[in-house]
Design a protein around this motif. Sequence first.
Motif, PDB file in Angstrom:
ATOM      1  N   GLY A  22      10.848 -12.056 -43.092  1.00 22.14           N
ATOM      2  CA  GLY A  22      10.017 -13.239 -42.893  1.00 22.14           C
ATOM      3  C   GLY A  22      10.635 -14.251 -41.940  1.00 22.14           C
ATOM      4  O   GLY A  22      11.059 -13.916 -40.827  1.00 22.14           O
ATOM      5  N   ASP A  23      10.736 -15.500 -42.388  1.00 22.55           N
ATOM      6  CA  ASP A  23      11.299 -16.578 -41.569  1.00 22.55           C
ATOM      7  C   ASP A  23      12.691 -16.989 -42.049  1.00 22.55           C
ATOM      8  O   ASP A  23      13.192 -18.049 -41.663  1.00 22.55           O
ATOM      9  N   ALA A  24      13.306 -16.153 -42.882  1.00 23.34           N
ATOM     10  CA  ALA A  24      14.600 -16.526 -43.461  1.00 23.34           C
ATOM     11  C   ALA A  24      15.686 -16.677 -42.399  1.00 23.34           C
ATOM     12  O   ALA A  24      16.518 -17.580 -42.469  1.00 23.34           O
ATOM     13  N   LEU A  25      15.692 -15.798 -41.397  1.00 16.03           N
ATOM     14  CA  LEU A  25      16.763 -15.848 -40.404  1.00 16.03           C
ATOM     15  C   LEU A  25      16.647 -17.090 -39.525  1.00 16.03           C
ATOM     16  O   LEU A  25      17.645 -17.779 -39.286  1.00 16.03           O
ATOM     17  N   ILE A  26      15.460 -17.394 -39.065  1.00 15.08           N
ATOM     18  CA  ILE A  26      15.297 -18.590 -38.234  1.00 15.08           C
ATOM     19  C   ILE A  26      15.523 -19.849 -39.071  1.00 15.08           C
ATOM     20  O   ILE A  26      16.079 -20.839 -38.587  1.00 15.08           O
ATOM     21  N   GLU A  27      15.148 -19.802 -40.347  1.00 13.03           N
ATOM     22  CA  GLU A  27      15.375 -20.957 -41.221  1.00 13.03           C
ATOM     23  C   GLU A  27      16.871 -21.193 -41.419  1.00 13.03           C
ATOM     24  O   GLU A  27      17.344 -22.339 -41.329  1.00 13.03           O
ATOM     25  N   LEU A  28      17.629 -20.124 -41.653  1.00 15.45           N
ATOM     26  CA  LEU A  28      19.072 -20.267 -41.810  1.00 15.45           C
ATOM     27  C   LEU A  28      19.697 -20.789 -40.519  1.00 15.45           C
ATOM     28  O   LEU A  28      20.559 -21.677 -40.545  1.00 15.45           O
ATOM     29  N   LYS A  29      19.271 -20.260 -39.383  1.00 15.44           N
ATOM     30  CA  LYS A  29      19.794 -20.732 -38.094  1.00 15.44           C
ATOM     31  C   LYS A  29      19.490 -22.214 -37.895  1.00 15.44           C
ATOM     32  O   LYS A  29      20.360 -22.988 -37.474  1.00 15.44           O
ATOM     33  N   ASP A  30      18.275 -22.613 -38.222  1.00 15.11           N
ATOM     34  CA  ASP A  30      17.887 -24.021 -38.047  1.00 15.11           C
ATOM     35  C   ASP A  30      18.682 -24.941 -38.966  1.00 15.11           C
ATOM     36  O   ASP A  30      19.072 -26.057 -38.565  1.00 15.11           O
ATOM     37  N   ILE A  31      18.906 -24.505 -40.205  1.00 16.29           N
ATOM     38  CA  ILE A  31      19.682 -25.321 -41.154  1.00 16.29           C
ATOM     39  C   ILE A  31      21.088 -25.554 -40.613  1.00 16.29           C
ATOM     40  O   ILE A  31      21.596 -26.678 -40.581  1.00 16.29           O
ATOM     41  N   LEU A  32      21.742 -24.476 -40.159  1.00 15.62           N
ATOM     42  CA  LEU A  32      23.110 -24.598 -39.683  1.00 15.62           C
ATOM     43  C   LEU A  32      23.176 -25.415 -38.397  1.00 15.62           C
ATOM     44  O   LEU A  32      24.102 -26.213 -38.200  1.00 15.62           O
ATOM     45  N   ALA A  33      22.196 -25.251 -37.517  1.00 22.07           N
ATOM     46  CA  ALA A  33      22.169 -26.043 -36.288  1.00 22.07           C
ATOM     47  C   ALA A  33      22.013 -27.531 -36.605  1.00 22.07           C
ATOM     48  O   ALA A  33      22.663 -28.388 -35.983  1.00 22.07           O
ATOM     49  N   ALA A  34      21.165 -27.836 -37.595  1.00 27.51           N
ATOM     50  CA  ALA A  34      20.975 -29.243 -37.989  1.00 27.51           C
ATOM     51  C   ALA A  34      22.237 -29.829 -38.603  1.00 27.51           C
ATOM     52  O   ALA A  34      22.455 -31.050 -38.553  1.00 27.51           O
ATOM     53  N   ASP A  35      23.085 -28.974 -39.176  1.00 30.93           N
ATOM     54  CA  ASP A  35      24.354 -29.428 -39.765  1.00 30.93           C
ATOM     55  C   ASP A  35      25.402 -29.767 -38.704  1.00 30.93           C
ATOM     56  O   ASP A  35      26.433 -30.367 -39.018  1.00 30.93           O
ATOM     57  N   GLY A  36      25.166 -29.310 -37.466  1.00 30.62           N
ATOM     58  CA  GLY A  36      26.159 -29.501 -36.418  1.00 30.62           C
ATOM     59  C   GLY A  36      26.825 -28.217 -35.974  1.00 30.62           C
ATOM     60  O   GLY A  36      27.814 -28.243 -35.248  1.00 30.62           O
ATOM     61  N   CYS A  37      26.290 -27.070 -36.412  1.00 34.25           N
ATOM     62  CA  CYS A  37      26.835 -25.774 -36.005  1.00 34.25           C
ATOM     63  C   CYS A  37      26.214 -25.304 -34.692  1.00 34.25           C
ATOM     64  O   CYS A  37      25.140 -25.770 -34.288  1.00 34.25           O
ATOM     65  N   LEU A  38      26.888 -24.350 -34.059  1.00 33.95           N
ATOM     66  CA  LEU A  38      26.389 -23.706 -32.847  1.00 33.95           C
ATOM     67  C   LEU A  38      26.238 -22.214 -33.141  1.00 33.95           C
ATOM     68  O   LEU A  38      27.204 -21.454 -33.049  1.00 33.95           O
ATOM     69  N   PRO A  39      25.031 -21.773 -33.554  1.00 37.17           N
ATOM     70  CA  PRO A  39      24.838 -20.352 -33.881  1.00 37.17           C
ATOM     71  C   PRO A  39      25.096 -19.470 -32.665  1.00 37.17           C
ATOM     72  O   PRO A  39      24.538 -19.705 -31.584  1.00 37.17           O
ATOM     73  N   ILE A  40      25.953 -18.464 -32.840  1.00 39.88           N
ATOM     74  CA  ILE A  40      26.289 -17.575 -31.729  1.00 39.88           C
ATOM     75  C   ILE A  40      25.796 -16.151 -31.948  1.00 39.88           C
ATOM     76  O   ILE A  40      25.725 -15.370 -31.003  1.00 39.88           O
ATOM     77  N   ALA A  41      25.467 -15.801 -33.174  1.00 41.68           N
ATOM     78  CA  ALA A  41      24.981 -14.452 -33.474  1.00 41.68           C
ATOM     79  C   ALA A  41      24.246 -14.486 -34.811  1.00 41.68           C
ATOM     80  O   ALA A  41      24.483 -15.368 -35.642  1.00 41.68           O
ATOM     81  N   ALA A  42      23.348 -13.526 -34.988  1.00 40.05           N
ATOM     82  CA  ALA A  42      22.577 -13.462 -36.233  1.00 40.05           C
ATOM     83  C   ALA A  42      22.220 -12.008 -36.521  1.00 40.05           C
ATOM     84  O   ALA A  42      22.096 -11.190 -35.602  1.00 40.05           O
ATOM     85  N   GLY A  43      22.054 -11.707 -37.800  1.00 39.82           N
ATOM     86  CA  GLY A  43      21.695 -10.350 -38.173  1.00 39.82           C
ATOM     87  C   GLY A  43      20.861 -10.309 -39.437  1.00 39.82           C
ATOM     88  O   GLY A  43      21.052 -11.124 -40.341  1.00 39.82           O
ATOM     89  N   ALA A  44      19.925  -9.370 -39.472  1.00 40.98           N
ATOM     90  CA  ALA A  44      19.130  -9.110 -40.675  1.00 40.98           C
ATOM     91  C   ALA A  44      19.470  -7.703 -41.149  1.00 40.98           C
ATOM     92  O   ALA A  44      19.225  -6.722 -40.425  1.00 40.98           O
TER      93      ALA A  44
END
Length: 268
Positions: free
Chosen positions: A99-121
Amino acid sequence: MKLQSIKLVYFSPTGTTKTVVESVMRGIDADSIKLERIDLTKPATRQKPLQTGENDLLLVGVPVYMGRVPEVVQAWLQSIKAQNTPAVCIVVYGNRDYGDALIELKDILAADGCLPIAAGAFIGEHSFSSAETPIAADRPDLRDISQAEAFGCKIKDKLDAIQSVAEIGGLNVPGEFPYRGETKLWDVDFITVNSDCNQCQLCADICPAGAIDVENSRLINQEKCITCCTCIKNCPQQARTIKHGPVHDASVRLNTLFKEPKQPELFY
């Protein structure tokens, strides 16, 4: 880029997400770097805040619940205080759809001040899976673990190729906003406890939601229960099973409709 520490964060009631993130960590092969494991499956851990800097790597893994990041860990994830911290986002789902879990996790971490560099499902055995209705049984398997380790190797190569966090670009992952799906889980009486239960209280100790009475493990707070089934899968007496009803019906549908094994999807 030189790292000072790696923060390995996971919520993993039945162990599948932990297996995946640990496999990714092995691929990064950072034995000389300080490693901190943060197990959000334990309620007490979710009371402790986390701060990270640009010389840390934050690797976060969560299971997919109803196509979303589990509500039980959302507040903790949103409270992370990060300062340009490189982050890896990982979701694990039961062979249906992430679903939208991966983009949601990326958005949460980005809003925290993180810089997402990779993602996996990745795929893990569904919490509703049983001998009667197997759903992605025994996943992650050896192939999944190998792919997770290879994913970690690529993350290491990407970090080694940059001098600073300023070189980290944007990361695109599938999903929609506003996020689809419901974060509120079922409030349903779905667990049968038979006479083999000897009140060892293991289930109460490992319940990630604190939903099982510590004095009488037959008593379950349905409003707290997140239907993760960790108490069922870890009962040493095999005294707990899914009773006939909505959860059992869902397991039958998942077993019937999603037999074709899906494969991990990786993004850089």
